[in-house]
Write an enzyme that holds these catalytic residues in place. Sequence first.
Site, PDB file in Angstrom:
ATOM      1  N   ASP A 256       0.870  -1.174   0.000  1.00 53.79           N
ATOM      2  CA  ASP A 256       0.000   0.000   0.000  1.00 53.79           C
ATOM      3  C   ASP A 256       0.905   1.222   0.000  1.00 53.79           C
ATOM      4  O   ASP A 256       1.804   1.319   0.829  1.00 53.79           O
ATOM      5  CB  ASP A 256      -0.880   0.027   1.257  1.00 53.79           C
ATOM      6  CG  ASP A 256      -1.968  -1.039   1.211  1.00 53.79           C
ATOM      7  OD1 ASP A 256      -2.008  -1.805   0.230  1.00 53.79           O
ATOM      8  OD2 ASP A 256      -2.770  -1.096   2.150  1.00 53.79           O
TER       9      ASP A 256
ATOM     10  N   ASP B 159     -13.873  -5.856  -3.075  1.00 54.34           N
ATOM     11  CA  ASP B 159     -13.867  -5.909  -1.614  1.00 54.34           C
ATOM     12  C   ASP B 159     -15.220  -6.438  -1.184  1.00 54.34           C
ATOM     13  O   ASP B 159     -16.257  -5.874  -1.535  1.00 54.34           O
ATOM     14  CB  ASP B 159     -13.638  -4.511  -1.019  1.00 54.34           C
ATOM     15  CG  ASP B 159     -12.228  -3.991  -1.324  1.00 54.34           C
ATOM     16  OD1 ASP B 159     -11.336  -4.813  -1.594  1.00 54.34           O
ATOM     17  OD2 ASP B 159     -12.044  -2.759  -1.285  1.00 54.34           O
TER      18      ASP B 159
END
Lengths: 251, 196
Positions: free
Chosen positions: A11, A130
């Site tokens: 990330d 997600d």
Amino acid sequence: MLTKRIIPCLDVKDGRTVKGINFENLRDAGDPVELAAIYAKQGADELVFLDISATLEKRKTLAALVRNVAREINIPFTVGGGISTLEDVSVLLQSGADKVSINSAAVKTPSLIDELAKQFGSQCIVVAIDTRMHNNEPIVHTHGGTRPTSLNTIEWAKEAQSRGAGEILLTSMDHDGTKSGFACSLTATISSSLHIPVIASGGAGTMQHFADVFTIGNADAALAASIFHFKEIAIPELKRFLQHHNIPVRL
Amino acid sequence: MSKVVIIKYNAGNVQSVIYALNRLGIEPLLTDIPEEIQRADKVIFPGVGEAGTAMQYLAERKLDKLIRELTQPFLGICLGLQLMCEHSEEGNTTCLGVFPLKVKKFPDQNKVPQIGWNTLYDLRSPIFKNVAEYSHVYFVHSYYAECMDEFTISKTTYSLEYSSSIKKNNFYAVQFHPEKSSDVGSRIIENFLKYT
């Protein structure tokens, strides 16, 4: 024999690597290019860079990062995070990314998948999903997993495939950050409903969790972040463990 | 230093190939100018994309004829390999015909596209010098070239056995991405530059 892939996820925010526990409390885990090179050397099969910055300069910063990574490392990598236009994708691919992942933008405008696949080829379009359980039903969430939609995850994965996605990156928000194992059952259902590869993400805590997601979950690849960044599991050791369990890996 | 040209056309990620060559200390020239291509010591023909569109693009610029007539060492990568065959099932496309091979779609008993690291075996070429049998390289493809002893210089199995590398005279082609295949891939590119 085609091997199962181990994919560290980095990330990045404003050019630095971070990893949130349940996407909060960000901690700095280093320089993305340096980390990428280390992972490539350790035997990572691919890398994913997820840009979570929300600044106006984001696009330029990300393209620069992609160029720096592509120059340094000799394994494939995917870039994601807020990608929503053909132009975004074009710039990232030209900068040296092998694939891009799209998430919220695909949910908002599903035809974006068709357009991207037509323009750049399915092989470089990863649709990231997600998912979180609601009343025993897997539901697609957007915006970093914060916004529920009305879409059933399995149906959405099938639609993404039919529109031209080359791979599905499935993140279980119920498992992400818990280190209690991947969502094996949902991964297995989705993997067996599709003819494109599925990358499982969210919940890795032990080496056995990886073995489980490849065998029980029928995943083609497994993605994790913090356990690699904080050296809780080393990739060479993980791969030897998987090989010992008769799971084909690249050593 | 030898002059390496990468053929510029409307196909995928050439930047990775450029960077892979840069890591070997080579500054390739990316061009679609016929004279520049003809003057090169080595030619690389990369490619990611759709066969029909790519062939149309090459034909419009008369690069199809030019490629067939090149005599220097030539390396096709991924779609580049498929385009060098005779025909592809992708869009029922007539290809360059350097190799008298047919390109077919993988049967659907396994996931298609094949994405990931698979092994090379039956290695038969100097481009695999110091590359061990069953080395892993990175593949992304839905179509494959059949095996033919005369041309196959490496094989791979995915649902079935196919040509992962082929050679005829000065023409070499690999289905995998050497530019993304870690140290093994880098060695293959280096061997192509050194030993062909």
